[in-house]
Design a protein around this motif. Structure first.
Motif, PDB file in Angstrom:
ATOM      1  N   PRO A  75       0.852  -1.301  -0.060  1.00  0.00           N
ATOM      2  CA  PRO A  75      -0.165   0.121   0.049  1.00  0.00           C
ATOM      3  C   PRO A  75       1.029   1.250   0.068  1.00  0.00           C
ATOM      4  O   PRO A  75       0.361   2.142  -0.548  1.00  0.00           O
ATOM      5  N   ILE A  76       2.000   1.105   0.623  1.00  0.00           N
ATOM      6  CA  ILE A  76       2.851   2.461   0.599  1.00  0.00           C
ATOM      7  C   ILE A  76       3.444   2.637  -0.647  1.00  0.00           C
ATOM      8  O   ILE A  76       3.305   3.980  -1.033  1.00  0.00           O
ATOM      9  N   ALA A  77       3.807   1.454  -1.400  1.00  0.00           N
ATOM     10  CA  ALA A  77       4.587   1.900  -2.629  1.00  0.00           C
ATOM     11  C   ALA A  77       3.504   2.232  -3.789  1.00  0.00           C
ATOM     12  O   ALA A  77       3.534   3.196  -4.632  1.00  0.00           O
ATOM     13  N   LEU A  78       2.021   1.698  -3.479  1.00  0.00           N
ATOM     14  CA  LEU A  78       1.051   2.170  -4.360  1.00  0.00           C
ATOM     15  C   LEU A  78       0.498   3.453  -4.030  1.00  0.00           C
ATOM     16  O   LEU A  78       0.289   4.359  -5.326  1.00  0.00           O
ATOM     17  N   ALA A  79       0.369   3.954  -2.976  1.00  0.00           N
ATOM     18  CA  ALA A  79       0.198   5.279  -2.792  1.00  0.00           C
ATOM     19  C   ALA A  79       1.275   6.417  -3.243  1.00  0.00           C
ATOM     20  O   ALA A  79       0.655   7.457  -3.669  1.00  0.00           O
ATOM     21  N   LYS A  80       2.582   6.019  -3.169  1.00  0.00           N
ATOM     22  CA  LYS A  80       3.492   6.812  -3.560  1.00  0.00           C
ATOM     23  C   LYS A  80       3.587   6.912  -5.318  1.00  0.00           C
ATOM     24  O   LYS A  80       3.319   7.936  -5.699  1.00  0.00           O
ATOM     25  N   ALA A  81       3.123   5.751  -5.777  1.00  0.00           N
ATOM     26  CA  ALA A  81       3.169   5.832  -7.228  1.00  0.00           C
ATOM     27  C   ALA A  81       1.588   6.464  -7.956  1.00  0.00           C
ATOM     28  O   ALA A  81       2.011   7.343  -8.777  1.00  0.00           O
ATOM     29  N   TRP A  82       0.714   6.355  -6.973  1.00  0.00           N
ATOM     30  CA  TRP A  82      -0.503   7.066  -7.455  1.00  0.00           C
ATOM     31  C   TRP A  82      -0.186   8.714  -7.328  1.00  0.00           C
ATOM     32  O   TRP A  82      -0.824   9.462  -8.143  1.00  0.00           O
ATOM     33  N   SER A  83       0.421   8.966  -6.171  1.00  0.00           N
ATOM     34  CA  SER A  83       0.438  10.390  -5.915  1.00  0.00           C
ATOM     35  C   SER A  83       1.381  10.996  -7.064  1.00  0.00           C
ATOM     36  O   SER A  83       0.947  12.099  -7.464  1.00  0.00           O
ATOM     37  N   ARG A  84       2.514  10.471  -7.388  1.00  0.00           N
ATOM     38  CA  ARG A  84       3.457  10.892  -8.348  1.00  0.00           C
ATOM     39  C   ARG A  84       2.550  11.115  -9.760  1.00  0.00           C
ATOM     40  O   ARG A  84       2.652  12.036 -10.587  1.00  0.00           O
ATOM     41  N   ALA A  85       2.036   9.977 -10.171  1.00  0.00           N
ATOM     42  CA  ALA A  85       1.282  10.122 -11.242  1.00  0.00           C
ATOM     43  C   ALA A  85       0.374  11.248 -11.433  1.00  0.00           C
ATOM     44  O   ALA A  85       0.143  11.671 -12.439  1.00  0.00           O
ATOM     45  N   ALA A  86      -0.621  11.451 -10.173  1.00  0.00           N
ATOM     46  CA  ALA A  86      -1.618  12.242 -10.355  1.00  0.00           C
ATOM     47  C   ALA A  86      -1.033  13.521 -10.405  1.00  0.00           C
ATOM     48  O   ALA A  86      -1.410  14.542 -11.022  1.00  0.00           O
ATOM     49  N   THR A  87      -0.124  13.874  -9.504  1.00  0.00           N
ATOM     50  CA  THR A  87       0.457  15.202  -9.379  1.00  0.00           C
ATOM     51  C   THR A  87       1.260  15.674 -10.546  1.00  0.00           C
ATOM     52  O   THR A  87       0.922  16.781 -11.132  1.00  0.00           O
ATOM     53  N   ARG A  88       1.892  14.673 -11.566  1.00  0.00           N
ATOM     54  CA  ARG A  88       2.266  14.946 -12.806  1.00  0.00           C
ATOM     55  C   ARG A  88       1.063  15.329 -13.690  1.00  0.00           C
ATOM     56  O   ARG A  88       1.402  16.344 -14.619  1.00  0.00           O
ATOM     57  N   THR A  89       0.197  14.641 -13.601  1.00  0.00           N
ATOM     58  CA  THR A  89      -0.799  14.999 -14.724  1.00  0.00           C
ATOM     59  C   THR A  89      -1.767  16.197 -14.380  1.00  0.00           C
ATOM     60  O   THR A  89      -1.886  16.956 -15.212  1.00  0.00           O
ATOM     61  N   VAL A  90      -1.741  16.490 -12.962  1.00  0.00           N
ATOM     62  CA  VAL A  90      -2.240  17.834 -12.864  1.00  0.00           C
ATOM     63  C   VAL A  90      -1.420  19.102 -13.098  1.00  0.00           C
ATOM     64  O   VAL A  90      -1.683  19.908 -13.772  1.00  0.00           O
ATOM     65  N   ALA A  91      -0.093  18.927 -13.291  1.00  0.00           N
ATOM     66  CA  ALA A  91       0.936  19.797 -13.499  1.00  0.00           C
ATOM     67  C   ALA A  91       0.933  20.080 -15.148  1.00  0.00           C
ATOM     68  O   ALA A  91       0.769  21.030 -15.531  1.00  0.00           O
ATOM     69  N   LEU A  92       0.632  18.937 -15.922  1.00  0.00           N
ATOM     70  CA  LEU A  92       0.453  19.118 -17.109  1.00  0.00           C
ATOM     71  C   LEU A  92      -0.573  19.437 -17.651  1.00  0.00           C
ATOM     72  O   LEU A  92      -0.544  20.661 -18.572  1.00  0.00           O
ATOM     73  N   LEU A  93      -1.796  19.379 -17.013  1.00  0.00           N
ATOM     74  CA  LEU A  93      -3.268  19.959 -17.278  1.00  0.00           C
ATOM     75  C   LEU A  93      -3.065  21.416 -16.993  1.00  0.00           C
ATOM     76  O   LEU A  93      -3.720  22.087 -17.721  1.00  0.00           O
ATOM     77  N   ARG A  94      -2.423  21.919 -15.939  1.00  0.00           N
ATOM     78  CA  ARG A  94      -2.500  23.411 -15.993  1.00  0.00           C
ATOM     79  C   ARG A  94      -1.606  24.050 -16.802  1.00  0.00           C
ATOM     80  O   ARG A  94      -1.756  25.288 -16.814  1.00  0.00           O
ATOM     81  N   GLU A  95      -0.997  23.346 -17.920  1.00  0.00           N
ATOM     82  CA  GLU A  95      -0.315  24.047 -18.897  1.00  0.00           C
ATOM     83  C   GLU A  95      -1.259  24.499 -19.816  1.00  0.00           C
ATOM     84  O   GLU A  95      -0.926  25.147 -20.827  1.00  0.00           O
ATOM     85  N   GLY A  96      -2.483  23.853 -19.865  1.00  0.00           N
ATOM     86  CA  GLY A  96      -3.680  24.499 -20.514  1.00  0.00           C
ATOM     87  C   GLY A  96      -4.048  23.456 -21.947  1.00  0.00           C
ATOM     88  O   GLY A  96      -4.994  23.699 -22.620  1.00  0.00           O
ATOM     89  N   ARG A  97      -3.221  22.230 -21.955  1.00  0.00           N
ATOM     90  CA  ARG A  97      -3.429  21.459 -23.015  1.00  0.00           C
ATOM     91  C   ARG A  97      -4.129  20.204 -22.345  1.00  0.00           C
ATOM     92  O   ARG A  97      -3.935  19.791 -21.371  1.00  0.00           O
TER      93      ARG A  97
END
Length: 258
Positions: A75-97
């Motif tokens: 669960p710890i490894a999964l939580a870290k992976a999901w957090s990284r993936a979602a954080t990166r996705t949000v950062a890209l979305l905020r570029e407007g594309r």
């Protein structure tokens, strides 16, 4: 000044392996200028979803990016992976594309996309999420093998085999067809159950349906002791099931006038 608008997050269902099953809507999305995201189990590893699109003849954009979703129960490894993936996705979305996330099978059925979209919304509630439906692995498997999932008043259920033999056996009493997904860890136990219930002859195993490596095994007993691919399922038909009485037609309620 107005705040920059976030791009949309789009889950593009690609079907289970055959690029001919990619819908026109998903194809248009992939060709429309959105940035591609695709799932991998490990960094630098190939992506099954990306392979479907490649076989379809679409060129992979230079800025396509992998998101790592490890195959682990930690669960710890999964939580870290999901957090990284979602954080990166949000950062890209905020570029407007717009971002299009490549999904094998159907994005609403046992898919990574649903979880990713939920976590992204938690981080950025303003993000618009779109889901493009597609062909599920079990629908493609039924078509590939010539089997039906349900006819007329029949019932069918779809579950991960990991729920275990007691649950599977109970559902055999309630449904005419069972689709057992991800059977790899429990294959021998499930085969023993099918043997005991006399259902080997009405069961079929399908691995990597629609891909160049598709394998169909109708003599499922021959799979005993074999290590099968993660992307595998069993279609189990139970023609001996005793069904209850059905209520047919439309009845008027007592308070309605004749």
């Amino acid at each position: 000044m107005t705040a920059p608008t976030c791009g949309r997050l789009i889950g593009a269902s690609l079907g289970p392996g055959d690029p001919a099953l990619i819908t026109r809507r998903a194809w248009a999305c992939l060709s429309g200028g959105a940035r591609w995201l695709y799932p991998v189990k490990k960094a630098e590893e190939s992506s099954y979803a990306l392979g479907i699109v490649e076989r379809g003849g679409l060129a992979i954009p230079a800025d396509a990016e992998a998101l790592v979703f490890p195959m682990t129960r930690d669960p710890i490894a999964l939580a870290k992976a999901w957090s990284r993936a979602a954080t990166r996705t949000v950062a890209l979305l905020r570029e407007g594309r717009d971002l299009v996330f490549l999904v094998e099978g159907d994005a609403s059925t046992f898919s990574t996309f649903g979880h990713l979209a939920r976590v992204v919304r938690e981080l950025a509630p303003e993000v618009e999420v779109e889901t493009i439906p597609g062909v599920s692995s079990f629908a493609a498997a039924a078509a590939s093998t010539g089997l039906t999932l349900a006819e007329e008043d029949e019932t069918f259920a779809v579950i991960p085999a990991a729920y275990g033999v007691p649950v599977i056996e109970r559902l055999l009493e309630e449904f005419d067809t069972l689709v057992l997904l991800k059977v790899k860890p429990l294959l021998d136990e499930v085969l023993a159950l099918l043997t005991r219930r006399g259902l080997l002859a009405t069961s079929c195993f399908i691995e990597k349906v629609g891909s160049p490596d598709e394998r169909v095994v109708r003599d499922v007993a021959s799979l005993a002791g074999e290590k099968v691919n993660y992307l595998s399922l069993l279609l189990v038909q139970n023609p001996k099931r005793v069904r209850g009485e059905l209520r047919r037609g439309c009845r008027k309620h007592a308070h309605e006038p004749a």
